[in-house]
Design an enzyme around this catalytic site. Sequence first.
Site, short mmCIF file in Angstrom:
data_model
loop_
_atom_site.label_atom_id
_atom_site.label_comp_id
_atom_site.label_asym_id
_atom_site.label_seq_id
_atom_site.Cartn_x
_atom_site.Cartn_y
_atom_site.Cartn_z
N GLY A 230 25.23 -84.73 18.60
CA GLY A 230 23.66 -85.70 18.48
C GLY A 230 23.30 -84.48 17.91
N ASP A 231 23.09 -83.52 17.24
CA ASP A 231 22.79 -82.37 16.22
C ASP A 231 23.83 -81.65 15.21
OD1 ASP A 231 21.07 -80.13 15.64
OD2 ASP A 231 20.05 -80.68 17.46
N ASP A 232 23.47 -80.14 14.71
CA ASP A 232 24.77 -79.53 14.11
C ASP A 232 26.06 -79.83 14.31
OD1 ASP A 232 22.28 -79.25 12.09
OD2 ASP A 232 22.04 -77.61 12.90
#
Length: 425
Positions: A230-232
């Site tokens: 859900g991020d990098d």
Amino acid sequence: MLPLTWLFIHLAFILPFSRTAHAKTCTLSPLGVGKDDTDQVEQAIATCGNGGKTVFESGTYNITRKMTWNLTSATVDLNGYLSFKPDIQFWLNATNTYRVVFIQNQASWFVVTGSDFVIDAHNTGGIQGNGQPWWSYFQTHPRADGDGRPISLTLWKATRGVIRNFRIVSPPFWSNTAAESSDIEYNGMYVNATNTDPLYIGKNAVPNTDGINTYRSDKIVMLNWDVTCGDDCLAVKGNSSNIIARNITCRGGNGIAFGSIGQYADMNDNISNVILQDLLMTRIDPNVQPNMANGVYFKTWTGSVHGVPPTGGGGGSGAVNNVVVKGVHLDRVNIPLHLYQTNGGHTGDAPSTLKFSNLRFADWTGTAVTNRIVDIECSAAVGCSGVSFAGYNISGPAGQAPRFICQNIQGLSGLSAPCNATGQM
Ligand SMILES: *[C@@H]1O[C@H](CO)[C@@H](O)[C@H](O)[C@H]1NC(C)=O
Ligand SMILES: *[C@@H]1O[C@H](CO)[C@@H](O)[C@H](O)[C@H]1NC(C)=O
Ligand SMILES: *[C@@H]1O[C@H](CO)[C@@H](O)[C@H](O)[C@H]1NC(C)=O
Ligand SMILES: *[C@@H]1O[C@H](CO)[C@@H](O)[C@H](O)[C@H]1NC(C)=O
Ligand SMILES: *[C@@H]1O[C@H](CO)[C@@H](O)[C@H](O)[C@H]1NC(C)=O
Ligand SMILES: *[C@@H]1O[C@H](CO)[C@@H](O)[C@H](O)[C@H]1NC(C)=O
Ligand SMILES: *[C@@H]1O[C@H](CO)[C@@H](O)[C@H](O)[C@H]1NC(C)=O
Ligand SMILES: *[C@@H]1O[C@H](CO)[C@@H](O)[C@H](O)[C@H]1NC(C)=O
Ligand SMILES: *[C@@H]1O[C@H](CO)[C@@H](O)[C@H](O)[C@H]1NC(C)=O
């Protein structure tokens, strides 16, 4: 422009140490439900982690406190999972994690250090982070950088190490970090942060579950990664040099990041010689993970200081030089290619003095769900120099004129469409 010299050098730099004559072999298997495996794991590494081999039979190892493996000329066959106990309040107590990752004072529950080692998890083992209770908890509790959520696998002051066919399932926070390390090869890394709490269907309930952050590290090679997060997917942070990533699949999240950099006013963040090749960014079922924000993006703080890290910062300088991003396929990302220097900024801030130069983007195909096909907004204070494209063909939504934004670039080449400050054609 292509930093070929060091590319060739890298092929030779990870030297296999002699694995023919292991002095010792330690073999262990899980003690079973309700039992604590931490002691036997530490014992095995203490006995065989220096010049030996440690074999974990398959199964689940219950790890209940922070753990460091100091491996010297050692092999670890990790056929099972190190399962970190799901006790949020325990891990959030700062005495129960390490703080070896300087940036944002991030916490680690498992640190691997040392030199000349191989950890092979054979695609059947790795880390079980038991992230679901964390993700659910932090939907209703404040969360901030440096708040003590632990990184799953931290390599710190490690050199000449290989992490192979490793799985990180359900990480509460960042999955991997390479900090103050060099000559590391990650070959075969599976990361999956997928919320299954029905309360949060359709939301990004797994923030900050980055695939990896590299920081103060040199010669880091990442091959054959599959990251659902859900991020990098990958984040290249300050003082990363000679970084190679190849055959990387990112399912959801924010895409591949450079940054954030320039958070620390008293430190330069320098990034140099990065090759990212054969990348796939793909949007997944929005009920599972609604975000697929970028292909590749670059972000710096502004030139003004607003508070102090881990949560505030800015005003840091430095340079990002020699980046090649080649062979990229995008499947419905928001913004294919984004560079901005206003992270954490406020109106009236001084522009960043962190300068980007020699960025090359070649062989990009696929689709975006917005019409911002290129959005490169370099700082007015220093600009960017040398931004080149070759074979950049991304389609936006039908019926919308594509926008190409290029601010403060000296030496732009290779785009087939005009690119200027506003993107209005
Ligand atoms: C892990 O070990 C603790 C004791 O330290 C125990 O209470 C707990 O039940 C164990 N967890 C599992 C899943 O076996
Ligand atoms: C790891 O072990 C090596 C060799 O025994 C030693 O020199 C080094 O200080 C140890 N590192 C840590 C972090 O304990
Ligand atoms: C954190 O853990 C230490 C050591 O077990 C303990 O003394 C301390 O009270 C704990 N702090 C909190 C806030 O629970
Ligand atoms: C990630 O985990 C979810 C939940 O277990 C599963 O449905 C999904 O297939 C996994 N993704 C990949 C790429 O393995
Ligand atoms: C790319 O990586 C995946 C694992 O993520 C692997 O299954 C696949 O074989 C790799 N492809 C190539 C061409 O090496
Ligand atoms: C990065 O390296 C430079 C040059 O060695 C140093 O001055 C700077 O403090 C380093 N920055 C960080 C974040 O470590
Ligand atoms: C880091 O960046 C600063 C600012 O651009 C520059 O003066 C310095 O030479 C760089 N250091 C290294 C080691 O590249
Ligand atoms: C760009 O990609 C589209 C498919 O998305 C294709 O139809 C078109 O021929 C490509 N253009 C060039 C110049 O390669
Ligand atoms: C952007 O460039 C195009 C093509 O050169 C030109 O037609 C357009 O007027 C420019 N827009 C601005 C705001 O400069």
